[in-house]
Design a protein around this motif. Structure first.
Motif, short mmCIF file in Angstrom:
data_model
loop_
_atom_site.label_atom_id
_atom_site.label_comp_id
_atom_site.label_asym_id
_atom_site.label_seq_id
_atom_site.Cartn_x
_atom_site.Cartn_y
_atom_site.Cartn_z
N GLY A 113 58.29 79.79 134.72
CA GLY A 113 59.16 80.81 134.15
C GLY A 113 58.64 81.38 132.85
O GLY A 113 58.85 82.56 132.55
N ARG A 114 57.94 80.57 132.06
CA ARG A 114 57.41 81.06 130.79
C ARG A 114 56.31 82.08 131.04
O ARG A 114 56.23 83.11 130.38
CB ARG A 114 56.90 79.90 129.96
N SER A 115 55.44 81.81 132.01
CA SER A 115 54.38 82.74 132.35
C SER A 115 54.96 84.02 132.97
O SER A 115 54.55 85.13 132.62
CB SER A 115 53.40 82.09 133.34
N ASN A 116 55.93 83.87 133.86
CA ASN A 116 56.50 85.02 134.55
C ASN A 116 57.40 85.87 133.67
O ASN A 116 57.65 87.04 133.96
CB ASN A 116 57.30 84.55 135.77
N GLY A 117 57.95 85.25 132.62
CA GLY A 117 58.91 85.97 131.79
C GLY A 117 60.27 86.06 132.46
O GLY A 117 61.14 86.84 132.04
N VAL A 118 60.48 85.27 133.52
CA VAL A 118 61.75 85.22 134.24
C VAL A 118 62.04 83.76 134.56
O VAL A 118 61.17 83.06 135.09
CB VAL A 118 61.69 86.02 135.56
N LYS A 119 63.24 83.29 134.26
CA LYS A 119 63.57 81.89 134.51
C LYS A 119 63.48 81.57 136.00
O LYS A 119 63.89 82.34 136.85
CB LYS A 119 64.99 81.58 134.01
N ALA A 120 62.93 80.40 136.29
CA ALA A 120 62.79 79.96 137.67
C ALA A 120 64.15 79.49 138.20
O ALA A 120 65.06 79.16 137.45
CB ALA A 120 61.78 78.83 137.76
N ILE A 121 64.26 79.47 139.53
CA ILE A 121 65.46 78.96 140.18
C ILE A 121 65.06 77.89 141.20
O ILE A 121 63.94 77.87 141.69
CB ILE A 121 66.27 80.07 140.89
N SER A 122 66.01 77.00 141.48
CA SER A 122 65.78 75.93 142.45
C SER A 122 67.09 75.60 143.13
O SER A 122 68.13 76.22 142.83
CB SER A 122 65.21 74.70 141.73
N ALA A 123 67.03 74.65 144.04
CA ALA A 123 68.27 74.24 144.71
C ALA A 123 69.27 73.71 143.69
O ALA A 123 70.46 74.02 143.74
CB ALA A 123 67.97 73.18 145.76
N SER A 124 68.78 72.91 142.74
CA SER A 124 69.63 72.35 141.70
C SER A 124 68.91 72.45 140.34
O SER A 124 67.69 72.58 140.27
CB SER A 124 69.96 70.88 141.99
N ARG A 125 69.69 72.36 139.29
CA ARG A 125 69.15 72.44 137.94
C ARG A 125 68.18 71.27 137.70
O ARG A 125 68.45 70.13 138.09
CB ARG A 125 70.30 72.38 136.94
N MET A 126 67.06 71.56 137.04
CA MET A 126 66.07 70.53 136.78
C MET A 126 65.11 71.00 135.70
O MET A 126 64.96 72.21 135.46
CB MET A 126 65.27 70.21 138.05
N PRO A 127 64.43 70.08 134.99
CA PRO A 127 63.43 70.49 134.01
C PRO A 127 62.14 70.91 134.70
O PRO A 127 61.78 70.37 135.75
CB PRO A 127 63.22 69.23 133.17
N SER A 128 61.45 71.87 134.11
CA SER A 128 60.17 72.32 134.66
C SER A 128 59.02 71.69 133.88
O SER A 128 58.91 71.89 132.67
CB SER A 128 60.05 73.84 134.57
N PRO A 129 58.13 70.95 134.55
CA PRO A 129 56.95 70.40 133.88
C PRO A 129 55.90 71.48 133.60
O PRO A 129 54.96 71.24 132.85
CB PRO A 129 56.43 69.37 134.89
N LEU A 130 56.08 72.65 134.18
CA LEU A 130 55.11 73.74 134.01
C LEU A 130 55.44 74.61 132.81
O LEU A 130 54.56 74.96 132.01
CB LEU A 130 55.08 74.60 135.28
N SER A 131 56.72 74.98 132.66
CA SER A 131 57.11 75.88 131.58
C SER A 131 57.80 75.17 130.43
O SER A 131 58.03 75.77 129.38
CB SER A 131 58.05 76.96 132.12
N MET A 132 58.13 73.90 130.61
CA MET A 132 58.92 73.14 129.64
C MET A 132 60.27 73.81 129.39
O MET A 132 60.85 73.73 128.31
CB MET A 132 58.16 72.99 128.30
#
Length: 399
Positions: A113-132
């Motif tokens: 999400g940090r690279s894309n400039g748009v927050k990522a989505i998933s089935a459920s809320r979770m921390p991203s190891p990629l964007s922190m």
């Protein structure tokens, strides 16, 4: 059912409404050649190499259906502004006699999400190891929007002249995240039982098929096993495949495994290029990869030819629809065994990156196996243009 007389892997065949010159598929592997989210000459050349080298079908990787569905910003979001480039690529591939597939997907929690400039989505809320960042749980409105985006992407690719649409339903991407119990903690109609967790994938496949009809073949990449606790198991993957087969929306399934988020080496097998991967990452990620947790992210699994075969045979025994066998296919005898086992196609990745002309060489009897050493040092090159480092090293050796 295994065939009484196995077909010739190098002979023409049918994939849904599409005629292919043989049963070999260049699997989708991220190319790293769309720096501005557009088709480039380098991206076309990347696919021309295996197409000229004899594959029946080459697959363009990671064509995102929405901006937040990219793994990072240097990927194509399929839309009207990308159509002309995609059409130019399809025409170039067709000139070689090969067909072209587009891997249509939404990265879900694998998106940065940090690279894309748009927050990522998933089935459920979770921390991203990629964007922190925190990845938010997709709302039902999001899922309706994403399903419509799959349909729009499919229409654009059909209009651009693509022959096959591969729906990405594996590797912890969005649809896959709904299938994995540990990633899907929802209490609505998209969570709980496998039938509910399978709802998104099935509705996407139905919507795409209803849009394109028989204009192209529609396939899906699904998981034999995610390779992590709480991921898609082989039993669940098989049950999901049976649901997809019963829907009648797909022309074939490509059987894959592993998780780009939780256990990527489960898919690749062989050496884990930890130091090479760390060198491509931001400082905070590099430091994290030196910890025990970080080192555990890139586990080492011994390479063996056709390493998904045993699990895939369970799918072959339970399903009647066409199946593509993937996972360490390098030898002509392995390809012939796949045909004898009842698989309809073989998909190859690293072997063709190392030797784009491999299919021609195997078909002509000039070789019986590829020379890829499965060092996996190609994996970290996805950020600078996916390539085999061994090719350059070999070329530099004195005669």
């Amino acid at each position: 059912m295994t065939p009484a007389s196995p077909p010739d892997v190098f002979a023409p065949t049918q994939l849904g409404p599409v005629r292919l010159r043989n049963r070999t598929v260049k699997a989708a592997t991220f190319e790293g050649r769309a720096p501005h989210g557009q088709v480039t000459d380098a991206l076309i050349d990347y696919h021309l190499a295996p197409a000229r080298g004899g594959v029946g079908l080459t697959t363009v990787a990671y064509l995102a259906v929405a901006p937040e569905g990219r793994t990072h910003r240097e990927q194509i979001v399929v839309g009207p502004d990308a159509r002309d480039g995609l059409a130019r690529m399809a025409a170039a591939i067709h000139e070689t006699g090969a067909a072209i597939a587009g891997q249509v997907g939404h990265a879900g929690p694998v998106a940065n999400g940090r690279s894309n400039g748009v927050k990522a989505i998933s089935a459920s809320r979770m921390p991203s190891p990629l964007s922190m960042q925190m990845i938010r749980s997709a709302t039902e409105a999001d899922l309706t929007r994403v399903t419509k985006a799959y349909v729009a992407t499919a229409r654009t690719l059909v209009d651009a002249g693509f022959d096959v649409l591969e729906l990405h339903m594996a590797h912890s991407y969005l649809i896959s995240s709904f299938l994995a119990p540990s990633l899907n903690r929802r209490k609505d109609g998209y969570g709980g039982s496998l039938e509910h967790r399978a709802r998104l994938g099935r509705q996407v496949a139905r919507a795409v098929r209803d849009e394109v009809g028989d204009a192209v073949a529609v396939t899906a990449k699904i998981s034999l096993s995610d390779g992590f606790k709480g991921g898609v198991t082989t039993d669940a993957g098989l049950e999901y495949a049976q649901l997809l087969e019963s829907d009648g929306t797909l022309d074939a399934l490509q059987l894959s495994g592993g998780s780009s988020l939780m256990n990527p080496m489960y898919l690749f097998r062989g050496d884990a290029p930890l130091s090479e991967f760390a060198a491509t990452m931001p400082l905070v990620v590099r430091l994290g990869m030196k910890t025990p947790v970080g080192k555990g992210f890139l586990k080492t699994y011994p390479f063996e030819e056709a390493y998904f075969r045993d699990k895939a045979l369970r799918f072959r025994e339970a399903l009647s629809m066409p199946l593509m066998l993937l996972g360490g296919i390098n030898r002509v005898e392995t390809m012939e065994q796949a045909m004898a086992d009842g698989f309809d196609f073989v998909a190859m990745g690293r072997a063709l990156l190392r030797e784009p002309n491999l299919v021609n060489d195997l078909a002509a009897g000039r070789a019986v196996e590829g020379v890829c050493i499965h060092c996996n040092r190609c994996m970290p090159t996805i950020y600078s243009g996916t390539r085999c480092p061994v090719i350059a090293e070999t070329a530099a050796l004195p005669n």
